[in-house]
Motif scaffolding. Structure first.
Motif, short mmCIF file in Angstrom:
data_model
loop_
_atom_site.label_atom_id
_atom_site.label_comp_id
_atom_site.label_asym_id
_atom_site.label_seq_id
_atom_site.Cartn_x
_atom_site.Cartn_y
_atom_site.Cartn_z
N LYS A 16 11.37 18.32 1.63
CA LYS A 16 12.14 17.57 0.65
C LYS A 16 12.41 16.13 1.10
O LYS A 16 12.22 15.18 0.34
N LEU A 74 9.26 14.08 1.03
CA LEU A 74 8.94 13.66 -0.33
C LEU A 74 9.83 12.50 -0.76
O LEU A 74 9.34 11.51 -1.34
N LEU A 122 10.61 23.11 -4.52
CA LEU A 122 9.53 22.69 -3.62
C LEU A 122 9.26 23.85 -2.67
O LEU A 122 10.11 24.20 -1.84
N LEU A 177 3.18 18.47 2.15
CA LEU A 177 3.10 18.32 0.69
C LEU A 177 1.64 18.52 0.29
O LEU A 177 0.75 17.86 0.82
N VAL A 194 1.98 17.04 -4.90
CA VAL A 194 3.20 16.99 -5.70
C VAL A 194 3.04 16.00 -6.84
O VAL A 194 2.64 14.86 -6.62
N TYR A 225 13.50 21.67 -10.24
CA TYR A 225 12.23 22.03 -9.61
C TYR A 225 12.50 22.70 -8.26
O TYR A 225 13.52 22.45 -7.62
N VAL A 248 4.26 22.58 -2.83
CA VAL A 248 3.99 22.34 -4.24
C VAL A 248 5.31 22.34 -5.01
O VAL A 248 6.20 23.14 -4.73
N LEU A 249 5.41 21.46 -5.99
CA LEU A 249 6.61 21.35 -6.82
C LEU A 249 6.39 22.12 -8.12
O LEU A 249 5.43 21.87 -8.85
#
Length: 213
Positions: free
Chosen positions: A46, A49, A195, A23, A26, A193, A199-200
């Motif tokens: 995912k 996160l 991912l 990540l 985010v 969104y 980055v989102l």
């Protein structure tokens, strides 16, 4: 966070494993009554996160602020094979400190699951176990619900019941975040969104109502 602010406020969350960044900063705001999806390829980060948002994993940097009760439905069900559905409900009732199981029984009915209350988990199919997983995440009436591949193993009827339940949760003011490698029925979401590369980014929802990655 103020009463009118987001119920989930995420800023610049970063996480890596063995010098491999997963990540890369985010940021996300989730508001009461909002239904949001995050899609990404397998290995995109995912689940990492989601674990950070749930407080199950520490980020390397960044902030996560939550308001109200949290419900989390992980992709891998964490159930005791020898316990019945009812025993799971009673165990989580004690864990949540709630006085009755009225909401749990409502959810069982909504998911067409009431007839399985006395069945042991070992005898349930994968899709039926996922129903129980979802009920356990919702039975304490959380303000924020985090779902990791929630419709995995569902048949078509249960899949439709899931979206009916998601719409009902939105009306109750629950903020729902769905994380998946596929965004089925993206038109049902308020925001979608992607991912990608850690980055989102907000994405345009596919006209067909489905986006695959």
């Amino acid at each position: 966070m103020s009463a009118l602010g987001p119920v989930l406020h995420v800023r610049d969350v970063r996480k890596g494993y063995r010098q491999r960044p997963v990540l890369r900063g985010v940021s996300l705001d989730l508001h009461a009554g909002q239904l949001v999806g995050i899609v990404g390829e397998n290995g995109a980060g995912k689940s990492t996160l989601l674990r950070i948002l749930a407080g199950d994993l520490a980020a390397d940097s960044g902030t996560v602020e939550r308001a109200g009760l949290l419900g989390c439905c992980p992709q891998e069900v964490v159930l005791h094979q020898a316990f019945t559905v009812n025993q799971h409900l009673q165990y989580f009732q004690a864990a949540y400190g709630i006085s009755h199981l009225t909401r749990a029984f409502e959810l069982l009915e909504q998911l067409n699951f009431s007839d399985y209350r006395h069945e042991r988990v070992a005898a349930l199919s994968g899709g039926t176990r996922q129903k129980l997983n979802l009920v356990l995440a919702l039975m304490h009436d959380p303000q924020v619900l985090l779902l990791d591949e929630p419709y995995q193993g569902f048949d078509w009827e249960t899949y439709l019941r899931f979206w009916d339940l998601a719409a009902a949760l939105r009306k109750r003011g629950c903020a729902v975040l769905i994380v998946s490698h596929l965004a089925y029925d993206a038109s049902r979401l308020d925001t979608l969104y992607r991912l990608e590369a850690g980055v989102l980014r907000q994405t345009e929802q596919a006209e067909s109502g489905m986006e695959a990655v």
